[in-house]
Design an enzyme around this catalytic site. Structure first.
Site, PDB file in Angstrom:
ATOM      1  N   HIS A   1      -4.552   1.486   7.545  1.00 34.99           N
ATOM      2  CA  HIS A   1      -3.168   1.988   7.674  1.00 34.99           C
ATOM      3  C   HIS A   1      -2.931   3.161   6.729  1.00 34.99           C
ATOM      4  CE1 HIS A   1       1.339   1.259   8.109  1.00 34.99           C
ATOM      5  NE2 HIS A   1       1.276   1.995   7.016  1.00 34.99           N
ATOM      6  N   GLU A   2      -3.397   3.010   5.472  1.00 35.60           N
ATOM      7  CA  GLU A   2      -3.180   4.083   4.478  1.00 35.60           C
ATOM      8  C   GLU A   2      -4.047   5.296   4.772  1.00 35.60           C
ATOM      9  OE1 GLU A   2      -0.511   1.481   3.109  1.00 35.60           O
ATOM     10  OE2 GLU A   2      -0.642   3.653   2.931  1.00 35.60           O
TER      11      GLU A   2
ATOM     12  N   GLY B   1       0.851  -1.193   0.000  1.00 37.52           N
ATOM     13  CA  GLY B   1       0.000   0.000   0.000  1.00 37.52           C
ATOM     14  C   GLY B   1       0.881   1.235   0.000  1.00 37.52           C
TER      15      GLY B   1
ATOM     16  N   CYS C   1       5.799  -0.231   7.587  1.00 31.73           N
ATOM     17  CA  CYS C   1       5.494   0.992   6.835  1.00 31.73           C
ATOM     18  C   CYS C   1       6.716   1.395   6.018  1.00 31.73           C
ATOM     19  CB  CYS C   1       5.129   2.116   7.801  1.00 31.73           C
ATOM     20  SG  CYS C   1       4.646   3.640   6.977  1.00 31.73           S
ATOM     21  N   LEU C   2       6.504   1.733   4.775  1.00 29.05           N
ATOM     22  CA  LEU C   2       7.622   2.147   3.913  1.00 29.05           C
ATOM     23  C   LEU C   2       8.247   3.437   4.417  1.00 29.05           C
ATOM     24  CD1 LEU C   2       6.030   1.281   0.471  1.00 29.05           C
ATOM     25  CD2 LEU C   2       7.710  -0.048   1.769  1.00 29.05           C
TER      26      LEU C   2
ATOM     27  N   HIS D   1      -2.463   7.511   7.168  1.00 28.88           N
ATOM     28  CA  HIS D   1      -1.478   8.420   6.541  1.00 28.88           C
ATOM     29  C   HIS D   1      -2.154   9.694   6.043  1.00 28.88           C
ATOM     30  CE1 HIS D   1       2.310   6.286   6.666  1.00 28.88           C
ATOM     31  NE2 HIS D   1       1.816   5.220   6.108  1.00 28.88           N
TER      32      HIS D   1
ATOM     33  N   GLN E   1       2.851   9.960   1.818  1.00 28.64           N
ATOM     34  CA  GLN E   1       4.194   9.395   1.945  1.00 28.64           C
ATOM     35  C   GLN E   1       5.148   9.854   0.848  1.00 28.64           C
ATOM     36  OE1 GLN E   1       2.320   5.278   2.439  1.00 28.64           O
ATOM     37  NE2 GLN E   1       4.222   5.050   3.580  1.00 28.64           N
TER      38      GLN E   1
END
Ligand code: K2U
Ligand code: ZN
Length: 167
Positions: free
Chosen positions: A134-135, A46, A92-93, A138, A51
């Site tokens: 999660h996204e 994702g 998480c990236l 963000h 991000q």
């Protein structure tokens, strides 16, 4: 298409609240394509526009094993969530190398616009439900480590600062 640089926690730009997309045009579709390429290359399942330092309500997700089931959500809203809670080890990236358990509603119903500008509704469970939440965190300026204890966050920050010094 292009790979986009990903912001790393604790970059304050990750705390920015994303704005709604008023017109689903070719610029939005190009951004979604670049985000998808960035996500697949990372690799991740994702990615939120926040991000990549674009503060618009856009997320891409692909939780498929075959990595060919891309989902794009524009102006996503969770309109229903189960009382049942599920725990999942998240990463998480934007927080490389850090994984920890987060509790979230096990099932969610999401309303969003697609890349065609048309509204759709999706009921999700399992990893897809986790990833959507999660996204969407963000897009609210929230990174998953904010769901952890203060002690864990302090230790994570120290580890990330040590990683950055070693680079
Ligand atoms: O926001 C991100 O950086 C994307 C996360 C998505 C994610 C959502 C829920 C739970 C874990 C991760 C990245 O994909 S983290 C890398 C990753 C890749 C595959 C499976 C799990 C984590
Ligand atoms: Zn993330």
């Amino acid at each position: 298409m292009a790979q986009l640089p990903i912001l790393h926690y604790p970059d304050p730009r990750l705390e920015t609240v994303a704005q709604p997309i008023l017109s689903v045009d070719d610029e939005v579709r190009r951004l979604a394509a670049d985000m998808a390429e960035t996500m697949y290359e990372a690799p991740g399942i994702g990615l939120a526009a926040t991000q990549v330092d674009v503060h618009r309500q856009l997320i891409v997700i692909d939780v498929s094993e075959s990595r060919d089931q891309l989902l794009t959500f524009i102006n996503p809203k969770i309109v229903a969530a189960s009382e049942e809670i599920a725990s999942y080890e998240e990463g998480c990236l934007s927080v490389p190398g850090i994984f920890d358990e987060v509790e979230r509603p096990a099932r969610v119903t999401v309303e969003a616009l697609g890349l065609d500008g048309k509204p759709f509704t999706l009921e999700a469970d399992g990893l897809l439900a986790v990833c959507i939440q999660h996204e969407m965190d963000h897009l609210r300026g929230v990174v998953f480590v904010e769901h952890l204890s203060r002690l864990k966050r302090t230790r994570i920050l120290a580890k990330l600062r040590k990683q950055q010094r070693a680079m």
